[in-house]
Design an enzyme around this catalytic site. Structure first.
Site: not given
Ligand code: ADP
Length: 678
Positions: A265, A259-262, A583, A626
């Site tokens: 994961k 999935g996308p960043p942030g 698309s 989207k």
């Molecule tokens: P990824 O690895 O997908 O890029 P991160 O795990 O680094 O994303 O998440 C980014 C921030 O958002 C982190 O501080 C994380 O703790 C917070 N976060 C993301 N999803 C949730 C969630 N469902 N509940 C609480 N905090 C979340």
């Protein structure tokens, strides 16, 4: 162990002339001692000792000496046998996962299923059968193996052993070779027929070593001379069972979070480690260029280092951490060596118990590491790797989810890390909405968390300057005062309704995004000019859209020979970002119709759909992403293919209601929504 003593004695007889040599001498002595006391597999101890012996004959001032010394220290510093004790409690894992993450219900469900399988496998005791007709030997073996926590069953002869196989299966049989009626080898042959996965250790007197070799040929995993040394037995049984890791690791055991960043994961990976009580490692695979970065350099290279996998394990000091290989799809394109083959070896429980780092040059057991991988786009991963992994998709957060996660997790965390109390700053709902729509445009939460941190820092400064007193409450106006004018404005406010320009919705590895399609017509020679880093598929969509419009001039009231003596230019801005995919077909067609009919196109309408030459609209993927991107950009109406109706129906209500969704069967349907009246 005489080996060490001898070496030490040898050392003691060396004359200690200079201070320096005395230091070197005592240093070696310490290392010998450390090697003797360290918990290491025998092959590692032998290799390191050999190296140390070589060092004794090497001049400490030459480079080779320090290379060798570093090697011995590295061997000593690896967690060969050191593991964190697993906390195999699913309920606790569930609590931790819920406490640390909001939403993500499907992800949590699948992670918990996976953890349940892992716990089941990890808590399963190996079943071992001991067969011997000498009661004392039988007792000894049974006692030793029971102490190692195996589930041990005994039999005093071959028939009894075979009978036991009727109602149970065993991972390992330790059997005497010479027994009356059925010999150890006959037992092995019979058992192999009914239970081929069962491993065999044959114990035998010195006189029958040749027969034991024969047993090895027939499939025994090992033989041990009698009387069996109990230490050797423990070690051998452990090694053999760790190689048959089928039970200890669930099938498809590597999770891949996509999935996308942030979107949490890494954070879910960390929670899994917390739940099991293991250490957590996150290694970014982005831009890895060389196999050696993972596997190390051979020691013959100057400046050779171990690979990242082993150095990370050395840092955490345990051999069973949760090890996240982050952004596996970003592994350098110019990777020297084959990344897939290294990763297959690392991730495959059947191969990774013998992982070979070129620097270490002896196998290291990675089978107890719990690997988790992440990828923004799983389609970019090589198929053999994909086959080994269980993909768990994470999708973008809705506005509401972002607000709630910010309120309950991100804000309290940032307040604390900026020296503020939970109650010092209150972010009102309006303030959070303003931050989400005005300062971030993302599927996940990274930038939002960054903006919250930025506000906390600014508030800290204002508190010092006595320009603000806490507790304080923040509204949208205060956010703007602190963060400056919003970086993003809603599409309808920003864009004027114009002809020849439409808004499209695309799916990218960063989540959903809106794009603009601009068209222009000018004098020329029927050329179609396309700009904006368009990929092949997108270019074909543009050609199809133009041909469709040319063949439907009557339907849309377009001048029949509009193309003769003219060029058409299609541009999709943000030219530095490569774009591709089918698309945007509908978006391009509507832009052209708008251009050629001079009907203005609504800036608050966005669309997505693949266009066929006959004007049909084919379904598209990434709908959730989207729609959410459209909502964030302030789009009020989204036009989507009618054939996507069932996939839209299964989206959560919050997503379905994020904007008005209009289903279009034909270009005419889209035109009637997106363009002004004729
Ligand atoms: P990824 O690895 O997908 O890029 P991160 O795990 O680094 O994303 O998440 C980014 C921030 O958002 C982190 O501080 C994380 O703790 C917070 N976060 C993301 N999803 C949730 C969630 N469902 N509940 C609480 N905090 C979340």
């Amino acid at each position: 162990m005489n080996f060490f003593k001898k070496s030490k004695e040898q050392k003691e007889s060396t004359p200690k002339t200079e201070e320096g040599s005395k230091d070197v001498h005592s240093h070696h002595h310490e290392l010998y001692e450390e090697l003797e006391n360290a918990v290491l597999p025998e092959h590692a101890r032998k290799t390191a000792t050999k190296e140390l012996e070589r060092l004794e004959k090497t001049d400490p001032s030459v480079a080779e000496y320090s290379i060798g010394l570093n090697y011995v220290k590295f061997v000593l510093s690896l967690p060969w046998e050191k593991t964190a004790e697993d906390n195999l409690d699913l309920e606790r894992a569930e609590q931790i996962l819920h406490a640390e993450h909001m939403g993500l219900s499907q992800v949590k469900e699948r992670v918990l299923e996976h953890l349940a399988a892992s716990i089941m496998c990890l808590s399963r005791k190996y079943k071992v059968m001991v067969v011997d007709d000498e009661p004392i030997a039988l007792d000894n073996l049974e006692h030793t193996l029971k102490k190692e926590n195996y589930d041990v069953v005994t039999a005093t002869n071959g028939q009894e052993a075979l009978k036991l196989f009727e109602n149970a299966s065993f991972d390992l049989v330790v059997t005497d070779l010479k027994m009356q009626r059925i010999s150890g080898i006959e037992l092995l042959e019979e058992v192999t027929k009914i239970s081929p996965q069962t491993k065999f250790i044959i114990t035998t007197g010195y006189a029958t070593v040749e027969t034991a070799v024969d047993a090895l040929k027939k499939g025994a995993a090992h033989y041990l001379p009698k009387p069996v040394k109990l230490d050797t037995l423990r070690q051998t049984v452990k090694e053999i069972l760790s190689q048959s890791s089928t039970y200890r690791v669930p099938q498809g055991s590597v999770l891949c979070f996509s999935g996308p960043p942030g979107i949490g994961k890494t954070s879910v990976g960390r929670s899994i480690a917390n739940a099991f009580g293991r250490k957590f490692i996150c290694l970014s695979m982005g831009g890895l260029r060389d196999e050696a970065e993972l596997r190390g350099h051979r020691r013959t290279y100057v400046g050779a280092l171990p690979g990242r996998i082993l150095s990370e394990l050395q840092k955490v000091g345990e051999k069973n951490p949760v090890f996240m290989l982050d952004e596996l799809d970003k592994i350098g394109q110019d990777f020297r060596g084959d990344p897939a083959s290294v990763l297959l070896e690392v991730l495959d429980p059947k191969q990774n118990s013998q992982f070979l780092d070129y620097y270490l040059d002896i196998p290291f057991d990675l089978s107890q590491v719990m690997f988790i991988t992440t990828a923004n786009v799983v389609e970019k991963l090589p198929t053999p790797l994909l086959d080994r992994m269980e993909i768990i998709p994470f999708s973008s957060y809705t506005m509401g989810e972002k607000r709630e996660i910010a309120r309950n997790y991100l804000v309290p965390r940032q307040l604390r890390s900026h020296g503020l109390n939970d109650t010092d700053l209150e972010f009102s709902e309006e303030a959070l909405n303003a931050m989400i729509t005005g300062y971030t445009r993302e599927a996940g939460l990274r930038n939002l968390e960054r903006e919250i941190a930025s506000i906390c820092r600014k508030v800290d400064k204002l508190v010092f300057k006595h320009e603000i007193t806490v507790p304080a409450s923040l509204n949208a106006a205060k956010i703007e005062e602190l963060l400056g004018p919003p970086r993003y404005t809603s599409a309808s406010k920003r864009e004027k309704d114009r002809s020849g320009v439409t808004t499209g919705l695309v799916w990218t590895e960063f989540g959903g995004q809106i794009i603009f399609v601009e068209t222009a017509i000018m004098k020329g020679n029927q050329n179609l000019i396309m700009t904006g880093s368009l990929g092949e598929v997108l270019k074909e969509s543009a050609q199809t859209a133009l041909s469709f419009v040319r063949s439907s001039v009557e339907q849309f009231g377009i001048e029949p020979d509009f193309y003769s003596g003219h060029d058409i230019h299609i541009h999709i801005p943000a030219g530095s970002i490569p774009k591709d995919g089918p698309s945007a077909g509908i978006t391009i067609a509507v832009a052209l119709i708008s251009l050629l009919t001079k009907r203005t196109s609504r800036s608050d309408v966005a669309m997505s759909g693949e266009l066929t030459l006959s004007g049909q609209i084919l379904p598209v993927s990434g709908l959730r992403e989207k729609i959410l991107a459209a909502q964030q950009a302030g789009i009020t109406t989204v036009v989507l293919p009618a054939e996507n109706e069932s996939s839209i129906a299964i989206l959560e209500t919050e997503v379905r209601e994020a904007t008005r969704i209009v289903l279009a069967e034909s270009v005419a349907d889209a035109v009637s929504v997106a363009l002004s009246a004729e």
